[in-house]
Design a protein around this motif. Structure first.
Motif, PDB file in Angstrom:
ATOM      1  N   PRO A 217       0.831  -1.200   0.000  1.00 36.13           N
ATOM      2  CA  PRO A 217       0.000   0.000   0.000  1.00 36.13           C
ATOM      3  C   PRO A 217       0.866   1.251   0.000  1.00 36.13           C
ATOM      4  CG  PRO A 217      -0.776  -1.555   1.640  1.00 36.13           C
ATOM      5  CD  PRO A 217       0.527  -2.084   1.138  1.00 36.13           C
ATOM      6  N   ALA A 218       0.475   2.216  -0.812  1.00 37.77           N
ATOM      7  CA  ALA A 218       1.205   3.477  -0.883  1.00 37.77           C
ATOM      8  C   ALA A 218       0.297   4.462  -1.591  1.00 37.77           C
ATOM      9  CB  ALA A 218       2.505   3.302  -1.656  1.00 37.77           C
ATOM     10  N   PHE A 219       0.722   5.684  -1.670  1.00 40.04           N
ATOM     11  CA  PHE A 219       0.012   6.597  -2.553  1.00 40.04           C
ATOM     12  C   PHE A 219       1.034   7.285  -3.412  1.00 40.04           C
ATOM     13  CE2 PHE A 219      -1.934  10.492  -3.965  1.00 40.04           C
ATOM     14  CZ  PHE A 219      -3.147  10.024  -4.424  1.00 40.04           C
ATOM     15  N   GLU A 220       1.244   6.752  -4.567  1.00 42.80           N
ATOM     16  CA  GLU A 220       2.228   7.361  -5.455  1.00 42.80           C
ATOM     17  C   GLU A 220       1.743   7.259  -6.897  1.00 42.80           C
ATOM     18  OE1 GLU A 220       5.591   4.878  -4.405  1.00 42.80           O
ATOM     19  OE2 GLU A 220       5.164   3.665  -6.162  1.00 42.80           O
ATOM     20  N   LEU A 221       2.265   8.137  -7.713  1.00 41.74           N
ATOM     21  CA  LEU A 221       1.807   8.196  -9.101  1.00 41.74           C
ATOM     22  C   LEU A 221       2.773   7.476 -10.036  1.00 41.74           C
ATOM     23  CD1 LEU A 221       0.634  11.898  -9.038  1.00 41.74           C
ATOM     24  CD2 LEU A 221      -0.813   9.866  -9.059  1.00 41.74           C
ATOM     25  N   ARG A 222       3.680   6.689  -9.416  1.00 40.51           N
ATOM     26  CA  ARG A 222       4.710   6.045 -10.217  1.00 40.51           C
ATOM     27  C   ARG A 222       4.125   5.150 -11.319  1.00 40.51           C
ATOM     28  NH1 ARG A 222       9.004   1.881  -8.686  1.00 40.51           N
ATOM     29  NH2 ARG A 222       7.337   1.126  -7.361  1.00 40.51           N
ATOM     30  N   ASN A 223       3.024   4.439 -10.991  1.00 41.70           N
ATOM     31  CA  ASN A 223       2.445   3.539 -11.992  1.00 41.70           C
ATOM     32  C   ASN A 223       1.918   4.299 -13.198  1.00 41.70           C
ATOM     33  OD1 ASN A 223       2.823   1.286 -10.225  1.00 41.70           O
ATOM     34  ND2 ASN A 223       1.062   2.055  -9.063  1.00 41.70           N
ATOM     35  N   TYR A 224       1.278   5.432 -12.898  1.00 40.98           N
ATOM     36  CA  TYR A 224       0.757   6.248 -14.002  1.00 40.98           C
ATOM     37  C   TYR A 224       1.905   6.851 -14.787  1.00 40.98           C
ATOM     38  CZ  TYR A 224      -3.879   5.716 -12.023  1.00 40.98           C
ATOM     39  OH  TYR A 224      -5.046   5.173 -11.580  1.00 40.98           O
ATOM     40  N   ALA A 225       2.930   7.326 -14.047  1.00 39.87           N
ATOM     41  CA  ALA A 225       4.094   7.884 -14.728  1.00 39.87           C
ATOM     42  C   ALA A 225       4.722   6.817 -15.616  1.00 39.87           C
ATOM     43  CB  ALA A 225       5.098   8.403 -13.703  1.00 39.87           C
ATOM     44  N   GLY A 226       4.737   5.573 -15.096  1.00 40.79           N
ATOM     45  CA  GLY A 226       5.324   4.474 -15.856  1.00 40.79           C
ATOM     46  C   GLY A 226       4.609   4.236 -17.175  1.00 40.79           C
ATOM     47  N   ILE A 227       3.276   4.376 -17.146  1.00 44.30           N
ATOM     48  CA  ILE A 227       2.510   4.178 -18.378  1.00 44.30           C
ATOM     49  C   ILE A 227       2.928   5.178 -19.441  1.00 44.30           C
ATOM     50  CG2 ILE A 227       0.206   4.324 -19.399  1.00 44.30           C
ATOM     51  CD1 ILE A 227      -0.927   3.345 -16.782  1.00 44.30           C
ATOM     52  N   PHE A 228       3.160   6.418 -18.988  1.00 48.42           N
ATOM     53  CA  PHE A 228       3.469   7.475 -19.954  1.00 48.42           C
ATOM     54  C   PHE A 228       4.974   7.633 -20.168  1.00 48.42           C
ATOM     55  CE2 PHE A 228      -0.804   8.538 -18.489  1.00 48.42           C
ATOM     56  CZ  PHE A 228      -1.441   8.653 -19.715  1.00 48.42           C
ATOM     57  N   ASP A 229       5.718   6.614 -19.773  1.00 46.17           N
ATOM     58  CA  ASP A 229       7.158   6.640 -19.958  1.00 46.17           C
ATOM     59  C   ASP A 229       7.490   6.882 -21.429  1.00 46.17           C
ATOM     60  OD1 ASP A 229       9.299   6.589 -18.325  1.00 46.17           O
ATOM     61  OD2 ASP A 229       9.777   4.466 -18.660  1.00 46.17           O
ATOM     62  N   GLY A 230       8.357   7.820 -21.669  1.00 41.24           N
ATOM     63  CA  GLY A 230       8.798   8.066 -23.043  1.00 41.24           C
ATOM     64  C   GLY A 230       7.840   8.925 -23.840  1.00 41.24           C
ATOM     65  N   CYS A 231       6.827   9.488 -23.166  1.00 41.96           N
ATOM     66  CA  CYS A 231       5.840  10.264 -23.903  1.00 41.96           C
ATOM     67  C   CYS A 231       6.056  11.764 -23.791  1.00 41.96           C
ATOM     68  CB  CYS A 231       4.434   9.928 -23.417  1.00 41.96           C
ATOM     69  SG  CYS A 231       3.996   8.218 -23.737  1.00 41.96           S
ATOM     70  N   ARG A 232       7.077  12.166 -23.010  1.00 43.06           N
ATOM     71  CA  ARG A 232       7.297  13.596 -22.889  1.00 43.06           C
ATOM     72  C   ARG A 232       7.732  14.150 -24.239  1.00 43.06           C
ATOM     73  NH1 ARG A 232      11.236  14.099 -18.488  1.00 43.06           N
ATOM     74  NH2 ARG A 232       9.886  12.520 -17.563  1.00 43.06           N
ATOM     75  N   VAL A 233       7.289  15.370 -24.506  1.00 44.15           N
ATOM     76  CA  VAL A 233       7.646  15.981 -25.787  1.00 44.15           C
ATOM     77  C   VAL A 233       9.160  16.146 -25.841  1.00 44.15           C
ATOM     78  CG1 VAL A 233       7.327  17.972 -27.288  1.00 44.15           C
ATOM     79  CG2 VAL A 233       5.450  17.188 -25.826  1.00 44.15           C
ATOM     80  N   GLY A 234       9.751  15.655 -26.908  1.00 38.45           N
ATOM     81  CA  GLY A 234      11.189  15.763 -27.052  1.00 38.45           C
ATOM     82  C   GLY A 234      11.944  14.753 -26.207  1.00 38.45           C
ATOM     83  N   GLY A 235      11.180  13.865 -25.491  1.00 43.72           N
ATOM     84  CA  GLY A 235      11.834  12.868 -24.659  1.00 43.72           C
ATOM     85  C   GLY A 235      12.410  11.741 -25.494  1.00 43.72           C
ATOM     86  N   ALA A 236      13.221  10.930 -24.813  1.00 43.84           N
ATOM     87  CA  ALA A 236      13.808   9.794 -25.511  1.00 43.84           C
ATOM     88  C   ALA A 236      12.832   8.618 -25.484  1.00 43.84           C
ATOM     89  CB  ALA A 236      15.127   9.407 -24.842  1.00 43.84           C
ATOM     90  N   GLY A 237      12.984   7.736 -26.433  1.00 43.48           N
ATOM     91  CA  GLY A 237      12.204   6.504 -26.409  1.00 43.48           C
ATOM     92  C   GLY A 237      10.810   6.668 -26.969  1.00 43.48           C
ATOM     93  N   PRO A 238      10.229   5.544 -27.380  1.00 40.83           N
ATOM     94  CA  PRO A 238       8.895   5.604 -27.986  1.00 40.83           C
ATOM     95  C   PRO A 238       7.806   5.747 -26.921  1.00 40.83           C
ATOM     96  CG  PRO A 238       9.673   3.344 -27.880  1.00 40.83           C
ATOM     97  CD  PRO A 238      10.751   4.195 -27.275  1.00 40.83           C
ATOM     98  N   CYS A 239       6.748   6.421 -27.274  1.00 36.44           N
ATOM     99  CA  CYS A 239       5.607   6.570 -26.375  1.00 36.44           C
ATOM    100  C   CYS A 239       4.706   5.363 -26.588  1.00 36.44           C
ATOM    101  CB  CYS A 239       4.870   7.870 -26.675  1.00 36.44           C
ATOM    102  SG  CYS A 239       3.439   8.115 -25.626  1.00 36.44           S
ATOM    103  N   VAL A 240       4.950   4.301 -25.814  1.00 40.18           N
ATOM    104  CA  VAL A 240       4.276   3.020 -26.060  1.00 40.18           C
ATOM    105  C   VAL A 240       2.766   3.133 -25.883  1.00 40.18           C
ATOM    106  CG1 VAL A 240       4.122   0.609 -25.352  1.00 40.18           C
ATOM    107  CG2 VAL A 240       6.332   1.764 -25.367  1.00 40.18           C
ATOM    108  N   VAL A 241       2.353   3.867 -24.826  1.00 40.54           N
ATOM    109  CA  VAL A 241       0.922   3.918 -24.542  1.00 40.54           C
ATOM    110  C   VAL A 241       0.164   4.572 -25.695  1.00 40.54           C
ATOM    111  CG1 VAL A 241       0.986   6.076 -23.229  1.00 40.54           C
ATOM    112  CG2 VAL A 241      -0.807   4.424 -22.787  1.00 40.54           C
TER     113      VAL A 241
END
Lengths: 313, 292
Positions: B46-70
């Motif tokens: 149990p925790a309260f963190e947004l890491r899982n959601y951040a993980g989904i959007f990994d690589g989706c930042r504009v100009g970020g590295a890596g493909p935006c899988v989601v």
């Protein structure tokens, strides 16, 4: 006198015929190919006609665990069918009157029907895996606090239960716990909607007459309502069975280690390379069709019965 | 109504309520809660963190590295959604139209309607397997095309491909359009259509100005079914796509198989939000027009 058919009749009729061919063509193809000769393969042409693959199926050749999967699907299907029937009829009766929370319950049933199965499946898997943790954690606590054998009779009993959980408990997930629940989230909305249709056409004056004659509400249900709706109720049970028998999307994450027939079939598509899978598919489909046929007969009988009762009244 | 009567109604409704609570409502709430939990290789806490959601959007930042899988997964799933929705809508509409307006005997109409719905009650997996002898490398379609000298080599994209997934989805889901559309069309009074014809409306004008607007409800309900089924699908995409095609449902399935419950839960919340938005939009379209 017959009117001349319009051009749209032929156009739409052509689409209809094409759709029916599209709908049934593939199934008829595997029906045909299930009679493939012993040397034949997964595709046409037929190398003779034989019952070879049905024979293989009976012996379980090339289909490991087929018996247990069939048995699992059959007993789960029967239980789901009975529960769907009882719960749908009860809920159908409740929804004939207004009660607090009625619309919430209805929305929940509809949401359960339309939300993606993967979400329902995941939620149930999650629920049971958390419950497992709770049981195991509880077992540890009980064993460590009461398991030293120095307490009174009750404490020792609790301690032994804790030890038992530590030693033997594996999972709450299974065919008749999480699997059953997953199937009911799928079959109950259908059962409920069918009961709505049944009670919409139901004339309440029969019950009023029974009540006027002094029948209790149970007697009214047992001797007046139930005989009239009985065929439809059996129809609900049959449809519940076939929905459960063929269900895969909700079970796949939620039945635990048990295999059901659709899950087995899904796995077989990548491993089995002989028409034995068509033989199994054909027999499974025939069972579904027989059940649907019975259900349709039951619904037709039910309508006639209600209409007949209407005429006499 | 007396309290006693009320209590007996509650008693009648309680089994349904209990099942839906235990196996639908609580699981949904748990998905929401666990989507904020943290996990390590084999355990979740149990925790309260947004890491899982951040993980989904990994690589989706504009100009970020890596493909935006989601994004690519959602686009891949949306592609099926649009194609299957459009085909099932047109096909379902034509079939419902034929049954309601062109078939004259009501016994025939019921019989043909049942014919269209029977396969729904049979196994989807078997219906997918049934495409193998038709669409496979040595399947009937390839054989026929080669016999006709239209192609020299068997087409490889007929089975275990996006095409196969779309075919199977249309095959399985058209019924979800047909039934609500029949329901809507059967409620249109024939005298309305006769009046339109008498007033000089052509077939097309009657269709556009009378039948289609009166079928809005059926279209919306059918669309909701088809869209939610396709958006969450993982069985069809897996089986007919040869386990090679990405879809939102398949991603969640993979995460569950890896016991990554928190990240699967976050993916499920995202899918749920997406589907709910689409449903709300569809319901709104219907309601707004009804008010006009």
């Amino acid at each position: 006198m017959r009117q001349k058919r319009s051009r749209s009749f032929y156009f739409m009729g052509l689409i209809f015929v094409a759709y029916v061919l599209f709908l049934y063509g593939p199934t008829l193809t595997i029906l045909l190919l299930s009679f493939q000769g012993p040397t034949g393969g997964l595709t046409l042409p037929l190398q003779g006609l034989s019952l070879h693959w049905y024979h293989d199926l009976m012996l379980g050749h090339g289909l490991p665990n087929i018996r247990i999967a069939l048995w699992n699907s059959a007993r789960l299907g029967i239980l789901v069918s009975v529960l769907t029937m009882v719960i749908s009829v009860m809920a159908g009766l409740a929804f004939r009157r207004k009660f607090r929370g009625a619309s919430l319950l209805l929305y929940a049933a509809i949401a359960s029907l339309i939300l993606p199965s993967i979400i329902v499946s995941l939620g149930i898997a999650l629920e049971f895996s958390l419950a497992n943790k709770l049981v195991m954690g509880g077992g540890d606590v009980l064993a460590s606090r009461f398991g030293d054998g120095h307490g009174n009779f009750l404490a020792n009993g609790i301690g032994m239960a804790g030890n038992w959980i530590e030693d033997h408990f594996q999972t709450l997930m299974g065919l008749f716990t999480s699997g059953l629940g997953a199937h009911l989230t799928w079959t109950l909305p259908f059962g409920l909607l069918i009961m709505f249709a049944v009670f919409n056409r139901f004339n309440p004056s029969y019950e009023e007459a029974a009540r006027d004659l002094g029948a209790t509400s149970w007697q009214t249900f047992r001797f007046v309502v139930l005989p009239l709706i009985a065929p439809a109720v059996i129809g609900v049970a049959l449809l519940g069975f076939t929905l459960s028998w063929d269900e895969i999307a909700r079970s796949s994450q939620a039945v635990g280690s048990a295999n059901t027939l659709p899950l087995l079939l899904e796995g077989l598509t990548t491993t089995v390379t002989t028409p034995v899978i068509y033989a199994l598919g054909t027999l499974t489909t025939l069972l579904s069709l027989a059940v649907i046929g019975l259900a349709l007969t039951a619904f037709a009988m039910g309508q006639r019965r209600v209409r007949g009762a209407g005429k006499k009244a | 109504m007396g309290t006693a009567a009320h209590r007996s109604i509650w008693w009648l409704a309680s089994p349904l309520a209990a099942v839906l609570l235990l196996f639908f409502a609580v699981p949904l709430v748990l998905i929401g809660v666990v989507s904020f939990w943290s996990y390590t290789g084999y355990s979740i806490t149990p925790a309260f963190e947004l890491r899982n959601y951040a993980g989904i959007f990994d690589g989706c930042r504009v100009g970020g590295a890596g493909p935006c899988v989601v994004l690519s997964t959602y686009l891949s799933t949306l592609f099926f959604c649009v194609v299957v929705w459009a085909i099932t809508l047109v096909l379902g509409f034509c079939i419902a139209y034929f049954l309601v307006f062109e078939v004259r005997s009501s016994r025939m109409r019921i019989g043909l309607g049942i014919l269209c719905t029977i396969p729904f009650w049979t196994s989807n997996v078997i219906r997918m397997i049934s495409w193998i002898p038709l669409l496979g490398r040595n399947g009937m379609v390839n054989l026929a095309l080669m016999q006709l000298h239209l192609i020299n080599h068997p087409l490889e994209w007929l089975l275990y491909s996006r095409f196969a997934v779309a075919v199977a989805m249309v095959h399985i889901n058209t019924v979800f359009m047909i039934v609500p559309l029949i329901n809507s069309m059967a409620r249109i009074s024939p005298s309305l259509i006769e009046a339109a014809r008498d007033a000089g409306a052509s077939w097309w004008q009657t269709l556009r100005n009378i039948i289609i607007p009166l079928c809005r409800g059926g279209i919306a309900i059918g669309s909701i079914f088809v869209i939610t089924v396709v958006m969450g699908d993982y069985i069809t995409v897996g089986l007919m796509g040869g386990e090679q095609i990405a879809s939102v449902g398949k991603t969640i399935q993979t995460q569950i198989d890896a016991l990554q419950f928190p990240i699967a839960a976050a993916s499920a919340v995202l899918l749920l939000a997406f589907v709910m938005l689409m449903i709300l939009a569809l319901i709104r379209i219907v309601d707004i027009r009804e008010e006009l």
